[in-house]
Design a protein around this motif. Structure first.
Motif, mmCIF file in Angstrom:
data_model
loop_
_atom_site.group_PDB
_atom_site.id
_atom_site.type_symbol
_atom_site.label_atom_id
_atom_site.label_comp_id
_atom_site.label_asym_id
_atom_site.label_seq_id
_atom_site.Cartn_x
_atom_site.Cartn_y
_atom_site.Cartn_z
ATOM 1 N N PHE A 41 0.814 -1.216 0.000
ATOM 2 C CA PHE A 41 0.000 0.000 0.000
ATOM 3 C C PHE A 41 0.849 1.268 0.000
ATOM 4 O O PHE A 41 0.313 2.360 0.149
ATOM 5 N N ALA A 42 2.168 1.131 -0.153
ATOM 6 C CA ALA A 42 3.056 2.291 -0.060
ATOM 7 C C ALA A 42 3.095 3.064 -1.373
ATOM 8 O O ALA A 42 2.956 2.494 -2.460
ATOM 9 N N VAL A 43 3.287 4.380 -1.274
ATOM 10 C CA VAL A 43 3.447 5.235 -2.451
ATOM 11 C C VAL A 43 4.726 6.064 -2.343
ATOM 12 O O VAL A 43 5.008 6.877 -3.214
ATOM 13 N N THR A 44 5.507 5.865 -1.249
ATOM 14 C CA THR A 44 6.766 6.585 -1.068
ATOM 15 C C THR A 44 7.938 5.613 -1.195
ATOM 16 O O THR A 44 7.762 4.400 -1.304
ATOM 17 N N ASN A 45 9.152 6.166 -1.158
ATOM 18 C CA ASN A 45 10.355 5.359 -1.335
ATOM 19 C C ASN A 45 10.932 4.834 -0.024
ATOM 20 O O ASN A 45 11.958 4.150 -0.046
ATOM 21 N N LYS A 46 10.318 5.155 1.110
ATOM 22 C CA LYS A 46 10.897 4.783 2.396
ATOM 23 C C LYS A 46 11.045 3.270 2.528
ATOM 24 O O LYS A 46 12.122 2.766 2.905
ATOM 25 N N SER A 47 10.004 2.525 2.204
ATOM 26 C CA SER A 47 10.066 1.070 2.326
ATOM 27 C C SER A 47 11.072 0.477 1.352
ATOM 28 O O SER A 47 11.779 -0.485 1.677
ATOM 29 N N LEU A 48 11.147 1.056 0.154
ATOM 30 C CA LEU A 48 12.107 0.561 -0.829
ATOM 31 C C LEU A 48 13.541 0.798 -0.371
ATOM 32 O O LEU A 48 14.413 -0.049 -0.552
ATOM 33 N N VAL A 49 13.797 1.967 0.220
ATOM 34 C CA VAL A 49 15.140 2.265 0.720
ATOM 35 C C VAL A 49 15.525 1.282 1.822
ATOM 36 O O VAL A 49 16.666 0.786 1.869
ATOM 37 N N ASN A 50 14.594 0.974 2.717
ATOM 38 C CA ASN A 50 14.876 -0.006 3.777
ATOM 39 C C ASN A 50 15.164 -1.388 3.188
ATOM 40 O O ASN A 50 16.031 -2.115 3.678
ATOM 41 N N MET A 51 14.424 -1.733 2.133
ATOM 42 C CA MET A 51 14.639 -3.031 1.501
ATOM 43 C C MET A 51 16.029 -3.107 0.864
ATOM 44 O O MET A 51 16.730 -4.112 0.976
ATOM 45 N N PHE A 52 16.437 -2.033 0.202
ATOM 46 C CA PHE A 52 17.764 -2.014 -0.408
ATOM 47 C C PHE A 52 18.865 -2.038 0.665
ATOM 48 O O PHE A 52 19.930 -2.618 0.452
ATOM 49 N N SER A 53 18.610 -1.416 1.831
ATOM 50 C CA SER A 53 19.573 -1.480 2.927
ATOM 51 C C SER A 53 19.720 -2.907 3.440
ATOM 52 O O SER A 53 20.830 -3.367 3.731
ATOM 53 N N LEU A 54 18.596 -3.625 3.533
ATOM 54 C CA LEU A 54 18.660 -5.024 3.941
ATOM 55 C C LEU A 54 19.428 -5.864 2.928
ATOM 56 O O LEU A 54 20.214 -6.750 3.299
ATOM 57 N N LEU A 55 19.212 -5.589 1.646
ATOM 58 C CA LEU A 55 19.921 -6.329 0.608
ATOM 59 C C LEU A 55 21.428 -6.072 0.682
ATOM 60 O O LEU A 55 22.231 -6.996 0.526
ATOM 61 N N LYS A 56 21.797 -4.837 0.942
ATOM 62 C CA LYS A 56 23.221 -4.502 1.100
ATOM 63 C C LYS A 56 23.799 -5.216 2.316
ATOM 64 O O LYS A 56 24.922 -5.748 2.264
ATOM 65 N N SER A 57 23.047 -5.245 3.417
ATOM 66 C CA SER A 57 23.515 -5.924 4.624
ATOM 67 C C SER A 57 23.690 -7.420 4.378
ATOM 68 O O SER A 57 24.668 -8.029 4.831
ATOM 69 N N LEU A 58 22.750 -8.016 3.642
ATOM 70 C CA LEU A 58 22.854 -9.442 3.351
ATOM 71 C C LEU A 58 24.076 -9.751 2.497
ATOM 72 O O LEU A 58 24.699 -10.808 2.638
ATOM 73 N N THR A 59 24.424 -8.835 1.611
ATOM 74 C CA THR A 59 25.628 -9.020 0.803
ATOM 75 C C THR A 59 26.865 -9.060 1.687
ATOM 76 O O THR A 59 27.754 -9.909 1.513
#
Length: 316
Positions: free
Chosen positions: A157-175
């Protein structure tokens, strides 16, 4: 910060002040402590600096009076906006009568209390550090999985980039986690091959094999979670774009519905309308005007809706 521990009946206990134990931990060592470790203990200065460098790879080195082991472990996670999980390095220096542990910042090493019976020697303390690091990675992977599920629900239900930025941070951490666990896996294999040289007994070798299996599972989990997040990134970006497009669609409909009403009120105005309805009682005149505008707005809405249905039919 300097702390000393001793092994008492299989339990790690802090030493009384002024007494040195077989486990000596330096957290964020000062320059004076570094000079002591280099000059008095014989630790190579480059190896000492490497053990405090978060970008250093895991490895084992053999010196004339000690064995130097550098391993990776996760930092303590702090909830903030970045959702970043970071990795740090630990240096373990095994002497005949003690083990010196170096870490860049104060972090608990023996908070689980009683050590396994297979870890009551100096070599066993090293294995305990590796075991704790592996379990710490596993705990963080569970947290990352739960956070990822929460972000996925929010993105629907999101329309902003906040959730996407958090997801990319998690992906970076997993790397970073995948790289760290892979480096620790190579270190564990090296320790297993040099078990006799390091001085592991049979029970400690079994413990080392168990740690190797658990770390391999941790490495696989990090790779799986990273792959899932990578594969779903484009789909989740599309979801956010579709949510925003849907909101813009409704805003456009509202704008189109009110456009003819705005034109009517702009052309007529209150003073002109009053002049045109001079002979009519004003409650009746304005009630009729409101009714006409409602009808025009509703008809406009039906027309816009009909056009949208036709477009959907053509796409099908």
């Amino acid at each position: 910060m300097f702390r000393c521990y001793d092994l008492v009946d299989g339990r790690v206990q802090s030493c009384p002040e002024g007494q040195l134990g077989i486990i000596q931990v330096y957290s964020a060592p000062t320059e004076e402590e570094k000079r002591y470790l280099v000059d008095q203990c014989g630790i190579d200065e480059h190896t000492l600096i490497s053990s405090l460098d978060e970008d250093e790879i895991s490895r084992v080195e053999y010196e004339h009076n000690h064995i130097a082991v550098i391993l990776k472990r996760p930092r303590n996670f702090q909830v903030d906006r970045t959702m970043a999980f970071k990795v740090s390095s630990i240096g373990a220096f095994l002497f005949k009568d003690r083990i010196i542990v170096l870490q860049a910042e104060p972090m608990p090493l023996f908070e689980h209390g009683r050590m396994p019976l297979r870890g009551n020697t100096i070599q066993g303390v090293l294995l305990r550090l590796l075991h704790h690091s592996t379990h710490h990675f596993l705990q963080h992977l569970r947290i990352i999985r739960n956070i990822s599920d929460e972000i996925e629900n929010k993105i629907e239900f999101a329309v902003t980039n906040k959730s996407l930025v958090n997801m990319f941070s998690l992906l970076k951490s997993l790397t970073y986690y995948e790289s760290a666990t892979s480096a620790n896996q190579l270190l564990l294999i090296k320790l297993r091959n040099d078990a006799n040289k390091i001085g592991f007994n049979e029970e400690e070798i079994d413990f080392l094999d168990d740690i190797t299996v658990e770390n391999k599972q941790c490495d696989n989990l990090a790779g799986i979670y990273a792959g899932i997040l990578t594969g779903m990134s484009d789909a989740r970006v599309s979801v956010v774009s579709n949510n925003l497009a849907g909101i813009m669609k409704y805003l456009a409909i509202i704008n189109v519905v009110f456009m003819p009403l705005t034109v009517i009120t702009g052309l007529g105005g209150m003073s002109e309308f009053t002049m045109m309805t001079e002979g009519i009682w004003w409650p009746h005149a304005y009630s009729a005007l409101v009714l006409v505008m409602v009808v025009i707005g509703y008809v406009t809405y039906l027309l816009v809706k009909q056009i949208g249905m036709r477009d959907n039919g053509r796409r099908r």
